[in-house]
Design an enzyme around this catalytic site. Structure first.
Site, short mmCIF file in Angstrom:
data_model
loop_
_atom_site.label_atom_id
_atom_site.label_comp_id
_atom_site.label_asym_id
_atom_site.label_seq_id
_atom_site.Cartn_x
_atom_site.Cartn_y
_atom_site.Cartn_z
N ASP A 104 38.44 35.67 30.60
CA ASP A 104 39.00 36.45 31.94
C ASP A 104 37.69 37.22 32.50
O ASP A 104 36.61 37.26 31.58
CB ASP A 104 40.14 37.40 31.94
CG ASP A 104 40.35 38.03 30.15
OD1 ASP A 104 39.30 37.95 29.58
OD2 ASP A 104 41.41 38.37 30.15
N GLU A 174 43.93 40.59 35.74
CA GLU A 174 44.55 41.71 35.85
C GLU A 174 45.76 41.71 37.06
O GLU A 174 46.65 42.32 36.93
CB GLU A 174 43.57 42.85 36.15
CG GLU A 174 42.63 42.81 35.07
CD GLU A 174 43.32 43.63 33.89
OE1 GLU A 174 44.35 43.93 33.79
OE2 GLU A 174 42.50 43.81 33.00
#
Length: 445
Positions: A104, A174
């Site tokens: 990520d 997120e």
């Protein structure tokens, strides 16, 4: 005599060849100095979910340098707010399985308080146009450094594997919609469906040098629920002439906790947290409505469905008990865009990789850890039918001495998303490289 010398020479050459053979550990050690520079650069220049332009460009550059065929600007689809900063690097080495390796890239709206010399001072606009501080408070910077190191390592170890590796640099983890965006944009149609999916995440209470992993459920379903509690406003001095939504909201909050304490099997973990409540404008005014934001964590699909139905029933039941007419019943909305499904580590694959990690890192440095009610959209890569076996493992990120110190003083360590959290870079990145590279080699040997 000549034959004897020939045999001796062959033996020496063979020994030298064995000695010179590179390993995940040796490549990680060689690459660490430059990776630490990359890590600090990323840490200093964090970007919010959906805005990872600089970060994505850096990842693309590094994947190309490692020998990957790189495609940028992935993850933009109809009605999406994401700008398409996903990156995929394809590394091919003959026939064999396809393995997806994911990192990520996004950071969080947090003002950093670590005191590090390379601490973030970044301030940017969020989706609402407000100025916010930005920090890599979840360790994605360490993930990216280890991800780049893994690509470099596997490029140097091509004599030890065959097949295709999909290096996926994902935006917007997120916010829980980055993986879904890449898949909707045709990730598997464009690059092929993998046989295995691998991910990692640093862990804020695990010692550096270690890998932690969970068989089965390791991260929870995450649902975001918005509740609008409606009432009849009026003067605070005459509450009997109103239907007070603030009092009703308080009753709903308390009643929601009975789902966990009285309606749920205690062997099926759930969490219901009201994280935000807003209502009213002045001391003596009873408002017409109160807005609440609720996060709901579950594992099993049937438990999730029941809990969400219970929330709706309890909210509306409390309103009815307070005398609200049906037309003023609370509005309960479960966000489809912010849903993050549970991550389920394939048990057989987990066992297989644990054996590999124990060999490469030592038995004492690999442990089975408890599942968490945190969320992680890595789960999307194996959905909807779980036909792609996934494993998402943890990397220890905290100095052992610091863990011992906090434990002795009875204090809690800074958690992920804390303004004071930062992984210890070198050992965290090294274990990430060794762990991921060893896993890929096992699956593609």
């Amino acid at each position: 005599m000549k034959i004897r010398w020939l045999l001796l020479s062959l033996t020496i050459l063979s020994a030298l060849s064995l000695f010179a053979q590179q390993t995940p550990q040796s490549v990680a050690d060689a690459e660490l100095p430059s990776l630490l520079g990359i890590y600090k650069d990323i840490h200093t220049h964090p970007e919010l979910s959906g805005y990872e332009e600089r970060t994505a460009a850096l990842i693309a550059q590094e994947l190309r340098a490692a020998g990957c065929q790189v495609t940028e600007h992935l993850g933009k689809y109809e009605n999406s707010k994401l700008k398409g900063y996903g990156v995929v690097g394809v590394m091919k080495n003959g026939d064999g399985p396809t393995v997806l390796v994911r990192t990520d890239m996004d950071a969080l709206p947090v003002e950093e308080e670590t005191g590090l010399p390379y601490a973030s001072k970044a301030v940017t606009k969020n989706d609402e146009g407000k100025d916010v501080h930005v920090m890599h408070a979840c360790g994605h910077d360490a993930h990216m450094a280890a991800f780049i190191g893994t690509a470099r390592a596997l490029a140097k170890l091509k004599d030890q594997w065959h097949g295709t590796i999909l290096f996926v640099a994902q935006p917007a983890e997120e916010t829980g919609n980055g993986a879904r965006a890449l898949l909707k944009d045709g990730l598997y149609e464009k690059f092929g469906k993998p046989n295995f999916a691998l991910g990692f995440h640093d862990k804020a209470d695990l010692e550096t040098g270690r890998i932690g992993v969970t068989e089965g459920y390791t991260y929870a379903n995450v649902d975001s629920v918005d509740i609008t509690v409606r009432g009849v406003g009026g003067h605070g001095a005459y509450p009997y002439k109103t239907k007070d939504p603030i009092v009703l909201a308080a009753e709903i909050i308390n009643a929601l906790q009975t789902i966990a304490s009285r309606e749920n099997n205690p062997l099926d973990p759930i969490v219901i947290t009201v994280g935000s409540i807003h209502g009213g404008t002045k001391h003596n005014i009873i408002p017409n409505e109160v807005k609440m934001q609720v996060t709901v964590r579950t594992y099993k699909p049937d438990v999730r469905e029941r809990v969400l139905a219970d929330i709706d029933r309890i909210a509306k039941g409390c309103a009815a008990a307070a005398g609200l007419p049906p037309q003023l019943a609370p509005i309960v909305n479960v966000s489809k865009d912010l849903f993050c499904p549970a991550t389920y580590n394939n048990p057989e694959l987990t066992k297989r990789l644990v054996a590999v990690w124990k060999h490469s890192l030592g038995n004492e440095n690999v442990e089975l850890v408890d599942p968490t009610m945190g969320g992680e959209d890595f789960s999307e890569y194996s959905l909807p039918d779980h036909s792609i076996p996934p494993v998402d493992f943890h990397i220890g990120a905290v100095e052992p001495a610091k863990i011992a110190e906090f434990k002795q003083e009875g204090k809690e360590l800074p958690t992920l998303h804390s303004s004071k959290f930062a992984p210890v870079p070198e050992p965290t990145i090294r274990v990430g490289i060794v762990g991921m590279t060893s896993a890929v080699l096992e699956l593609m040997k």
